[in-house]
Design a protein around this motif. Structure first.
Motif, PDB file in Angstrom:
ATOM      1  N   GLY A 148       1.872  -1.214 -19.006  1.00  0.00           N
ATOM      2  CA  GLY A 148       0.756  -0.262 -19.122  1.00  0.00           C
ATOM      3  C   GLY A 148       0.993   0.979 -18.290  1.00  0.00           C
ATOM      4  N   TRP A 149       0.296   2.070 -18.654  1.00  0.00           N
ATOM      5  CA  TRP A 149       0.442   3.327 -17.909  1.00  0.00           C
ATOM      6  C   TRP A 149      -0.009   3.146 -16.473  1.00  0.00           C
ATOM      7  CZ3 TRP A 149       3.416   6.767 -19.920  1.00  0.00           C
ATOM      8  CH2 TRP A 149       3.461   6.975 -21.293  1.00  0.00           C
ATOM      9  N   MET A 150       0.715   3.777 -15.558  1.00  0.00           N
ATOM     10  CA  MET A 150       0.309   3.754 -14.150  1.00  0.00           C
ATOM     11  C   MET A 150      -0.866   4.715 -13.969  1.00  0.00           C
ATOM     12  SD  MET A 150       2.610   1.941 -12.343  1.00  0.00           S
ATOM     13  CE  MET A 150       3.538   2.475 -10.931  1.00  0.00           C
ATOM     14  N   ALA A 151      -1.834   4.296 -13.176  1.00  0.00           N
ATOM     15  CA  ALA A 151      -2.971   5.176 -12.849  1.00  0.00           C
ATOM     16  C   ALA A 151      -3.012   5.348 -11.329  1.00  0.00           C
ATOM     17  CB  ALA A 151      -4.264   4.539 -13.347  1.00  0.00           C
ATOM     18  N   TRP A 152      -3.461   6.514 -10.898  1.00  0.00           N
ATOM     19  CA  TRP A 152      -3.627   6.744  -9.460  1.00  0.00           C
ATOM     20  C   TRP A 152      -5.065   6.434  -9.084  1.00  0.00           C
ATOM     21  CZ3 TRP A 152      -1.583  12.252 -10.690  1.00  0.00           C
ATOM     22  CH2 TRP A 152      -0.192  12.246 -10.761  1.00  0.00           C
ATOM     23  N   THR A 153      -5.280   5.704  -8.013  1.00  0.00           N
ATOM     24  CA  THR A 153      -6.642   5.595  -7.478  1.00  0.00           C
ATOM     25  C   THR A 153      -6.641   6.247  -6.095  1.00  0.00           C
ATOM     26  OG1 THR A 153      -6.324   3.434  -6.412  1.00  0.00           O
ATOM     27  CG2 THR A 153      -7.093   3.417  -8.706  1.00  0.00           C
ATOM     28  N   LEU A 193      11.177   7.158 -12.377  1.00  0.00           N
ATOM     29  CA  LEU A 193      11.165   8.620 -12.526  1.00  0.00           C
ATOM     30  C   LEU A 193       9.928   9.068 -13.302  1.00  0.00           C
ATOM     31  CD1 LEU A 193      14.910   9.196 -13.520  1.00  0.00           C
ATOM     32  CD2 LEU A 193      13.824   9.841 -11.365  1.00  0.00           C
ATOM     33  N   HIS A 194       9.254  10.062 -12.777  1.00  0.00           N
ATOM     34  CA  HIS A 194       8.054  10.564 -13.454  1.00  0.00           C
ATOM     35  C   HIS A 194       8.421  11.453 -14.644  1.00  0.00           C
ATOM     36  CE1 HIS A 194       5.446  10.118  -9.554  1.00  0.00           C
ATOM     37  NE2 HIS A 194       6.147   9.038  -9.852  1.00  0.00           N
ATOM     38  N   PHE A 195       7.659  11.326 -15.702  1.00  0.00           N
ATOM     39  CA  PHE A 195       7.769  12.196 -16.884  1.00  0.00           C
ATOM     40  C   PHE A 195       9.152  12.179 -17.552  1.00  0.00           C
ATOM     41  CE2 PHE A 195       4.269  13.914 -14.337  1.00  0.00           C
ATOM     42  CZ  PHE A 195       3.253  13.933 -15.284  1.00  0.00           C
ATOM     43  N   VAL A 196       9.816  11.023 -17.586  1.00  0.00           N
ATOM     44  CA  VAL A 196      11.044  10.944 -18.388  1.00  0.00           C
ATOM     45  C   VAL A 196      10.803  10.128 -19.654  1.00  0.00           C
ATOM     46  CG1 VAL A 196      12.738  11.280 -16.545  1.00  0.00           C
ATOM     47  CG2 VAL A 196      11.949   8.977 -17.069  1.00  0.00           C
ATOM     48  N   PHE A 197       9.720   9.364 -19.660  1.00  0.00           N
ATOM     49  CA  PHE A 197       9.419   8.565 -20.851  1.00  0.00           C
ATOM     50  C   PHE A 197       8.570   9.386 -21.822  1.00  0.00           C
ATOM     51  CE2 PHE A 197      10.846   5.135 -18.187  1.00  0.00           C
ATOM     52  CZ  PHE A 197      11.459   4.302 -19.103  1.00  0.00           C
ATOM     53  N   SER A 198       8.430   8.841 -23.037  1.00  0.00           N
ATOM     54  CA  SER A 198       7.610   9.500 -24.050  1.00  0.00           C
ATOM     55  C   SER A 198       6.125   9.329 -23.704  1.00  0.00           C
ATOM     56  CB  SER A 198       7.895   8.853 -25.401  1.00  0.00           C
ATOM     57  OG  SER A 198       6.994   9.308 -26.365  1.00  0.00           O
ATOM     58  N   GLU A 246       6.217  19.617 -13.996  1.00  0.00           N
ATOM     59  CA  GLU A 246       7.012  20.703 -13.420  1.00  0.00           C
ATOM     60  C   GLU A 246       7.381  20.363 -11.963  1.00  0.00           C
ATOM     61  OE1 GLU A 246       7.909  23.313 -15.179  1.00  0.00           O
ATOM     62  OE2 GLU A 246       8.959  24.239 -13.473  1.00  0.00           O
ATOM     63  N   ALA A 247       6.377  19.923 -11.201  1.00  0.00           N
ATOM     64  CA  ALA A 247       6.619  19.616  -9.783  1.00  0.00           C
ATOM     65  C   ALA A 247       7.551  18.416  -9.619  1.00  0.00           C
ATOM     66  CB  ALA A 247       5.280  19.341  -9.087  1.00  0.00           C
ATOM     67  N   SER A 248       7.593  17.569 -10.641  1.00  0.00           N
ATOM     68  CA  SER A 248       8.400  16.335 -10.516  1.00  0.00           C
ATOM     69  C   SER A 248       9.881  16.548 -10.867  1.00  0.00           C
ATOM     70  CB  SER A 248       7.842  15.244 -11.447  1.00  0.00           C
ATOM     71  OG  SER A 248       8.256  15.475 -12.792  1.00  0.00           O
ATOM     72  N   ARG A 252      -0.595   9.492 -16.931  1.00  0.00           N
ATOM     73  CA  ARG A 252       0.448   9.029 -17.873  1.00  0.00           C
ATOM     74  C   ARG A 252       1.825   9.623 -17.516  1.00  0.00           C
ATOM     75  NH1 ARG A 252      -0.702  10.776 -22.909  1.00  0.00           N
ATOM     76  NH2 ARG A 252      -2.541  11.904 -22.189  1.00  0.00           N
ATOM     77  N   HIS A 253       2.130   9.556 -16.234  1.00  0.00           N
ATOM     78  CA  HIS A 253       3.420  10.085 -15.765  1.00  0.00           C
ATOM     79  C   HIS A 253       4.533   9.052 -15.917  1.00  0.00           C
ATOM     80  CE1 HIS A 253       1.763   7.672 -12.613  1.00  0.00           C
ATOM     81  NE2 HIS A 253       2.831   7.790 -11.856  1.00  0.00           N
TER      82      HIS A 253
END
Ligand code: 6CS
Length: 355
Positions: free
Chosen positions: A157-162, A114-119, A313-315, A240-241
């Motif tokens: 580690g934080w997920m990054a989008w490429t 889930l996006h944006f549920v962690f600190s 917000e979108a997530s 950092r989602h």
């Protein structure tokens, strides 16, 4: 490899004589020694590899040579889903099982997708994953239902989008064919941003990007470096989602059948590694970012707070979609995670106790 080949491979492992089972079991029993197989979803040098090697060294030392742990890096025993099946069958004792893949088997574990549920503070997330007993117990129950023993979870580690273009707003994802791991919720999460997500095995991501079959992918930085994804992408975004989280699983009958002293060795080693692997992943991700910067002209974009807020917000509808997929168990897991994050954030902000 289809299920048939997994079963065939499991058979080879059993007759191969390197496990607890098989023709030399009696000999091993007599000598009091045993060999445990530990499969990982990543290549040598990765975060999971560092964990498995440290686990091996400590178990072997604490058991004074009675136990040998053989580590199987990615590619030796199959894909992530196949590794999980081998653990369920008892042909492999321990394996990493990333929720991004395991979510197809245990809907509740998609909590970790889930996006944006962690600190935003990864030390807070570390406290939640390593110490929250309620979450641990709920996960244990969810895994046992599917023939797996949940041992622990940790961040890589934080997920990054490429991608081959900058992505700063959900609209930038419109039509982007982004590769995600195998869980239904990950597909839905990127659909919310307007992307066109597609699932693909980890080993096929590089060629998929190179041949333009996919446009983008998402992974932690150390993986983007060691799998060379950065070589075939022009932009890397840091939203950092979501931290990349993996779980360690074991075969339940194997764990239950271990003598108490060996169960204690396993628990001790897992407890010791919780904080250590956190530091290892921080260091590895920092080093690999330097390698990426030194060896490519990929543009690195740190998303601003406002840009992150638009994605957050979108997530938000994904939380309901998760509960729809994972049912009551999912609701309990989500409530437990949100409460644990809140508690850990409050504890992190609290002043240290007076001397
Ligand atoms: O993207 C994947 O499929 C994989 N990524 C990492 C960092 N570890 C294992 C997982 O299978």
């Amino acid at each position: 490899m289809k299920r048939f080949s997994v079963l065939f491979f499991a058979f080879l492992l059993l007759i191969g004589g390197c496990g607890q089972n098989g023709s030399d079991e009696a000999q091993q029993e007599v000598a009091g020694t045993q060999t445990w197989k530990f499969a990982i979803e990543e290549i040598e040098g990765s975060v999971q590899h560092r964990y498995a090697v440290a686990f091996k060294e400590r178990v072997e030392a604490l058991s004074e040579g009675r136990i040998t742990v053989d580590v199987f890096p990615y590619g030796q025993l199959g894909t992530s889903s196949q590794l999980t099946e081998l653990v369920q069958l008892g042909s492999v004792e321990f394996s990493m099982a990333s929720p991004g893949h395991l979510g197809a088997v245990i809907p509740g574990v998609q909590l970790f997708s889930l996006h944006f549920v962690f600190s935003d503070d990864e030390r807070v997330n570390q406290a939640v994953l390593a110490d929250d007993e309620k979450l641990h117990k709920l996960l244990e129950a969810a895994y046992r239902d599917k023939g797996l023993e949940y041992m622990t979870a940790f961040q890589e580690g934080w997920m990054a989008w490429t991608a081959n273009k900058p992505i700063r707003a959900p609209e930038d994802f419109r039509g982007v064919k982004i590769r995600v791991m195998n869980s239904p919720l990950l597909v839905q999460a990127y659909e919310l941003y307007g992307a066109n997500p597609t699932t693909l095995a980890y080993s096929e991501v590089y060629s998929g990007l190179q041949l333009n079959m996919i446009d983008a992918q998402v992974n932690p930085i150390f993986a983007i470096e060691e799998m060379s994804f950065y070589e075939v992408q022009s932009h890397m975004m840091m939203p950092r989602h979501l931290p990349f989280i993996t779980t360690l699983v074991a075969n339940p009958q194997f764990i239950a059948g271990l003598p108490l002293r060996d169960q204690e060795i396993v628990s001790q080693v897992i407890a010791e590694l919780a904080d250590e692997i956190f530091l290892v992943q921080q260091q590895l991700n920092a080093e690999r970012l330097e390698i990426i910067e030194a060896n490519s002209d990929i543009e690195i974009i740190e998303l601003s707070d406002a840009e992150r807020a638009a994605f957050r917000e979108a997530s938000l509808p994904i939380r309901d979609q998760y509960v729809a997929l994972a049912g009551e168990q999912g609701q309990r897991l989500l409530d437990a995670l949100l409460a644990a994050v809140q508690r850990a954030e409050a504890a992190a902000e609290a002043p240290p106790p007076a001397e």
